[in-house]
Design an enzyme around this catalytic site. Structure first.
Site: not given
Ligand code: NAD
Length: 501
Positions: A189, A265, A300, A399
């Site tokens: 997804k 992550e 991140c 963040e």
């Molecule tokens: P997000 O958590 O909003 O979304 C990530 C994914 O989760 C998307 O596919 C989204 O559709 C899905 N999602 C959202 N709500 C959900 C739910 N209730 N149930 C299941 N899935 C759901 O994050 P984002 O805004 O897409 O990405 C940014 C975040 O990702 C930042 O916090 C960043 O630090 C983190 N990030 C971490 C790493 C790492 O390796 N640690 C790498 C890249 C990004």
């Protein structure tokens, strides 16, 4: 490398896959829903993409389950699976222009990086796990003569992968490559902001010989498609990269359903510590620019807290101010552009909201601070630097995920370490010093999954990546250790009749 005009022409001709990929075929959502995929550099719609929901996730999981149970992939010899993953890597390289363009249009990442970083890392992951998987051996426990204890690795089954928008192609490869290499079936997804490359890669995977049902992609919203995947009783593991808030929800979903394995992550608030004895101050200050302005700070690992020895504080603040000027955003299709827009209107509001908060809480704005290039319709933000930040301020604690840096002075090593570790996050940290003992001391004491000494963001497929504390749990991405997330250890005892263990 193509010119801006050539990329614009290629963009006009680009064919975009927009439907879910389930059981080897394109599929509309059961209820026909779609969502707009927006180019953040212009605010214009690129395409309408299938918005999957519970029913579509159910179909994809059923296809993945059937493919897993009948053994069409997991019972293939590891070398045969590996060869298909290597073929997928080759196809990604073959279609490099198309894939990098899709990624740039979808998330606004400068075209000069989508090939060199995103595509390169994606193909490396498929290739590396493809090459590795037939070189791993199982174990026999050191028992006595009466029994043989076999310790074997098995794929966990159906893996749900939920990915973010900041490195769509690369981070999905971090999940898919080891999960598929180990013999699992996968339902991916992708983030709703960035579904395009995932759909094309699913098609290329089929062309590479990965059987139908083994890799399925269901685009859609997190609260619908993502939640359905994470709550599904027939999904054995979920591999997630995204925000800490959603990571915590996934742990709850696992508890509310079948106790599936969850690997997370999540976010970060990386401290970047510059001591007065840094070996090359100019290099360190340039690296600060890269650490927070590259990828528009949507990383991140972004070095969003710069901790500086007070004896060199003014000099470093001035240096960083100068470096920020090099990271002014521009058209992502222009090969000269180093920084693009933030990913969408919501993220623009988040980032500018944090900038306002920084000013309100008394941090000193020394560079940037505003939305820019509004005439493009895109979501561009100036590279922004705050000095005199206190670690208790909101911009130092939360963040931001945008091009916003906070600089914090410190008086000695102990204080620097205390401030660095005073965060709920623990993804990464950096230290600049020529004192070897100090470098080792801090590398030990910093609570972070990765520590960089005299560099920022060095990484390789051969080393694990993932955070401590609220930056992650349940396993690492990349390297041989990533396979732990996608395999179960099985013990088989065979009685060979001599009695005793
Ligand atoms: P997000 O958590 O909003 O979304 C990530 C994914 O989760 C998307 O596919 C989204 O559709 C899905 N999602 C959202 N709500 C959900 C739910 N209730 N149930 C299941 N899935 C759901 O994050 P984002 O805004 O897409 O990405 C940014 C975040 O990702 C930042 O916090 C960043 O630090 C983190 N990030 C971490 C790493 C790492 O390796 N640690 C790498 C890249 C990004």
């Amino acid at each position: 490398m193509k010119t801006l005009t050539e990329w614009q022409a290629a963009a006009a001709d680009l064919e975009v896959r927009t439907r879910a990929f389930i059981d080897g075929s394109w599929a509309d959502a059961a209820d026909g829903s779609t969502f707009s995929c927006i180019n953040p550099a212009t605010g214009a719609s690129i395409a309408q993409v299938t918005a999957g929901d519970v029913e579509d996730v159910n179909r994809a999981v059923a296809a993945a389950r059937t493919a897993f149970d009948d053994g069409r992939w997991r019972n293939m010899a590891p070398r045969a699976r590996g060869q298909r993953l290597i073929k997928l890597a080759d196809l990604i390289v073959e279609h490099a222009d198309e894939l990098q363009l899709l990624e740039t249009l979808d998330i606004g990442k400068p075209i000069r990086y989508t090939r060199r970083v995103d595509l390169e890392q994606a193909q490396t992951n498929y290739r590396w796990f493809g090459e590795a998987i037939d070189k791993l051996y199982d174990d026999i426990s050191p028992t006595g003569p009466g029994t043989i204890g076999l310790i074997t690795r098995e794929p966990v089954g159906v893996v749900g992968a939920i990915t973010p928008w900041n490195f769509p192609m690369m981070i999905s490869a971090w999940k898919l490559a080891p999960a598929l290499a180990a013999g699992n079936s996968v339902v991916l997804k992708p983030a709703e902001q960035s579904p395009l490359t995932a759909l094309r890669i699913a098609e290329l995977a089929a062309e590479a010989g990965i059987p139908d049902g083994v890799l399925n992609v269901v685009p859609g919203m997190g609260e619908t498609a993502g939640k359905a995947l994470a709550l599904h009783m027939d999904v054995d593991a979920v591999a997630f990269t995204g925000s800490t808030a959603v990571g915590k929800l996934l742990l709850q979903y696992a508890g509310q359903s079948n106790m599936k394995r969850i690997s997370l992550e999540t976010g970060g608030k990386t401290p970047n510590l510059i001591f007065a004895d840094a070996p090359d101050m100019r290099f360190a200050v340039n690296a600060v620019g890269f650490s927070i302005f590259w990828n528009t700070g949507e990383m991140c690992v972004a070095g969003s807290r710069l901790l500086v020895d007070r004896t060199i504080y003014d000099e470093v603040v001035e240096g960083v101010k100068g470096v920020a000027a090099d990271w002014q955003p521009g058209d992502p299709l222009d090969p000269a552009t180093k920084a693009g827009p933030v990913v969408d209107e919501a993220q623009l509001a988040t980032v500018t909201g944090y900038i306002d908060r920084g000013v309100d809480e008394g941090a000193r704005l020394v560079a940037g601070g505003r939305r820019t290039l509004t005439e493009t319709g895109g979501y561009f933000v100036e590279p922004t630097v705050f000095a005199d930040v206190d670690n208790a301020m909101t911009i130092a604690r939360e963040e931001i995920f945008g091009p916003v840096l906070g600089i914090i002075p410190f008086d000695n090593e102990d204080e620097a370490l205390r401030i660095a570790n005073d965060t709920t996050y623990g993804l990464s940290a950096a230290v600049w010093t020529s004192n070897l003992a100090r470098a080792h001391r801090l590398a030990r004491e910093l609570r972070a999954g990765t520590v960089w000494v005299n560099n920022f963001d060095q990484a390789d497929i051969t080393a694990p990546f993932g955070g401590f504390k609220e930056s992650g749990s349940g396993g690492k991405d990349k390297s041989i250790w990533a396979l732990d997330k996608y395999t179960n250890l099985k013990t088989t005892w065979i009685n060979i009749g001599k009695g005793g263990r």
